[in-house]
Write a protein that holds these residues in place. Structure first.
Motif, PDB file in Angstrom:
ATOM      1  N   TRP A 203       0.925  -1.459   0.057  1.00  0.00           N
ATOM      2  CA  TRP A 203       0.164   0.022  -0.006  1.00  0.00           C
ATOM      3  C   TRP A 203       0.945   1.069   0.014  1.00  0.00           C
TER       4      TRP A 203
ATOM      5  N   VAL B  59       0.990   5.734   0.138  1.00  0.00           N
ATOM      6  CA  VAL B  59       0.344   6.856   0.237  1.00  0.00           C
ATOM      7  C   VAL B  59       0.712   7.608  -0.925  1.00  0.00           C
TER       8      VAL B  59
ATOM      9  N   LEU C  71      -1.947  12.984   0.295  1.00  0.00           N
ATOM     10  CA  LEU C  71      -2.434  13.167   1.589  1.00  0.00           C
ATOM     11  C   LEU C  71      -3.716  13.098   2.024  1.00  0.00           C
TER      12      LEU C  71
ATOM     13  N   PRO D 150      -7.189   7.551   5.736  1.00  0.00           N
ATOM     14  CA  PRO D 150      -6.387   6.307   5.226  1.00  0.00           C
ATOM     15  C   PRO D 150      -7.289   5.538   4.045  1.00  0.00           C
TER      16      PRO D 150
ATOM     17  N   ALA E 142      -6.275   7.612   0.919  1.00  0.00           N
ATOM     18  CA  ALA E 142      -5.250   7.831   0.876  1.00  0.00           C
ATOM     19  C   ALA E 142      -4.269   6.835   0.163  1.00  0.00           C
ATOM     20  N   LEU E 143      -4.683   5.694   0.591  1.00  0.00           N
ATOM     21  CA  LEU E 143      -3.817   4.430   0.047  1.00  0.00           C
ATOM     22  C   LEU E 143      -4.421   4.036  -1.211  1.00  0.00           C
TER      23      LEU E 143
ATOM     24  N   ASP F 294       0.601   6.048  12.194  1.00  0.00           N
ATOM     25  CA  ASP F 294       0.252   5.492  10.617  1.00  0.00           C
ATOM     26  C   ASP F 294      -1.105   6.357  10.122  1.00  0.00           C
TER      27      ASP F 294
ATOM     28  N   CYS G 160      -0.512   9.393   7.099  1.00  0.00           N
ATOM     29  CA  CYS G 160      -1.401   9.505   5.785  1.00  0.00           C
ATOM     30  C   CYS G 160      -1.954  10.823   5.776  1.00  0.00           C
ATOM     31  N   ARG G 161      -2.206  11.427   6.721  1.00  0.00           N
ATOM     32  CA  ARG G 161      -2.930  12.977   6.738  1.00  0.00           C
ATOM     33  C   ARG G 161      -1.717  14.056   6.581  1.00  0.00           C
TER      34      ARG G 161
ATOM     35  N   PRO H 286       3.168   3.021   4.817  1.00  0.00           N
ATOM     36  CA  PRO H 286       3.154   3.441   6.335  1.00  0.00           C
ATOM     37  C   PRO H 286       3.299   1.819   6.775  1.00  0.00           C
TER      38      PRO H 286
ATOM     39  N   PRO I 140      -6.716  -0.403   4.258  1.00  0.00           N
ATOM     40  CA  PRO I 140      -7.120   0.968   4.405  1.00  0.00           C
ATOM     41  C   PRO I 140      -8.389   0.985   5.446  1.00  0.00           C
TER      42      PRO I 140
END
Length: 378
Positions: free
Chosen positions: A51, A53, A56, A59, A62-63, A91, A95-96, A109, A355
């Motif tokens: 996975w 990212v 951003l 999750p 973003a993944l 994690d 992602c953010r 991540p 995710p």
């Protein structure tokens, strides 16, 4: 090293559904399993699923699932086959783009893993091919994947007493808890320990470590399901913050003295109210700010009440004092082998479910540790 996408990316929604790529190739749920060999295979494949990212956000959005070219471990690095990867709130923050460590995009991540070494780079002395290890992955090659890279300095032998899923949870949370409670706060047998977010990854570790040290543990959680979990972990008293006032209960349970040690991963108002139930010469351990607010400490209050405010950024020990991390791992292994600590894994998920699993963690819907384990659904 750069993370190279060999195939077109496959995007998921929150439910984990996967779409066809730009060339119309079907992305079936078994695509990841087809890349790697059997569970005991230490051969090095040309490609692997991971996975990534790529933008951003949450999750669930973003993944993207990618098939990547297998990297070559560099000086002092090992290439590992992931056995299990524990989900942690950092994690979600990565992602953010809200974590203090902000790797370049794209990255995978999943920092905390249990894995098997399948190749070693030049100068590696701490591990060899075939070793079952735990520790931190080296970004951009994280653990929500089939393969990852690890720097040998943060590779440790996995305890034989723990299975893959539980072993993957023994590093970040338990090391943070041990350093905070023992190295910084010097917790003593018979003292009262107050743990906030007691159903979270680091909070649940603090409960077990506090009990192993002979402390009386009071856990604060949000909701009945998390309260039951904290009791299973061994908390002597559990407070549901949604319906109970932890300040008043802590005072009542300690005959007005307050807690000797307060373990706070939440921050904000939780920290401010904790100062109202800290004992004389007590210690407040600032672990994080999961509540979203970074508080300002009133140092005059600490002076008047004679308590200490201790910050724990455990990751720094890996570079500033790696021997202390090694010593802590040896102690945690002993405690695990003696049955005094045992990570509570409430849910294991497959690679395809990452995710959605991370999104549940982000939304506060999980109890216990969520772990991605290859073959979890078998």
């Amino acid at each position: 090293m750069t993370q190279t996408a060999v195939d077109e990316t496959v995007r998921t929604d929150a439910g984990g559904e996967r779409c066809a790529d730009a060339n119309g190739t079907a992305a079936a749920d078994g695509v990841a399993a087809s890349v790697m060999g059997s569970a005991s295979d230490t051969s090095v494949p040309e490609n692997f699923a991971a996975w990534a990212v790529t933008e951003l956000g949450e999750p669930s959005q973003a993944l993207e699932l990618r098939t990547n070219e297998t990297p070559t471990p560099g000086e002092g690095q090992v290439l590992v086959r992931i056995l299990a990867s524990a989900a942690n709130f950092p994690d979600v923050l990565m992602c953010r783009g809200e974590y203090q460590e902000r790797p370049d995009l794209p990255f995978t991540p999943g920092r905390e893993v249990c894995a098997e070494v399948i190749a070693a780079g030049p100068g590696v002395t701490r591990a060899q091919v075939g070793d079952r290890v735990i520790g931190l992955t080296t970004l951009p090659y994280g653990g929500f994947s089939e393969l990852a890279i690890m720097d040998q300095g943060i590779v440790h032998r996995a305890p034989e007493s723990l299975d893959n899923a539980k072993a993957s949870c023994l590093f970040i949370g338990y090391q943070t808890g041990w350093f905070g409670l023992h190295r910084l706060a010097r917790i003593q047998k018979g003292e009262t320990l107050l743990v906030h977010a007691a159903a979270g990854g680091v909070g649940s570790a603090a409960i077990q470590l506090g009990k192993a040290a002979g402390a009386r543990v009071i856990g604060v959680v949000g909701g009945s399901a998390k309260a039951e979990y904290a009791r299973q972990l061994g908390a002597d008293v559990v407070i549901d913050r949604r319906s109970e006032d932890f300040v008043e209960i802590v005072k009542a349970e300690t005959e007005g003295r307050g807690a000797d040690v307060i373990f706070d991963p939440v921050g904000g108002e939780t920290y401010a109210r904790s100062t109202k139930c800290i004992n004389f010469e007590g210690r407040i351990i600032v672990v994080g700010f999961a509540g979203g607010e970074i508080q300002s400490a009133k140092l005059n209050h600490a002076l008047v009440k004679n308590y200490s405010i201790l910050g724990i950024h455990w990751g720094l020990y890996n570079t500033r004092n790696p021997q202390a991390v090694d010593d802590c791992h040896a102690e945690l292994t002993r405690l695990a082998d003696e049955g005094l600590i045992e990570p509570f894994v409430s849910e294991t998920i497959e690679l395809a479910e990452v995710p959605a699993g991370l999104q549940r963690l982000a939304d506060g819907e999980t109890v216990g540790r969520v772990v991605m384990e290859h073959g979890a659904g078998a």
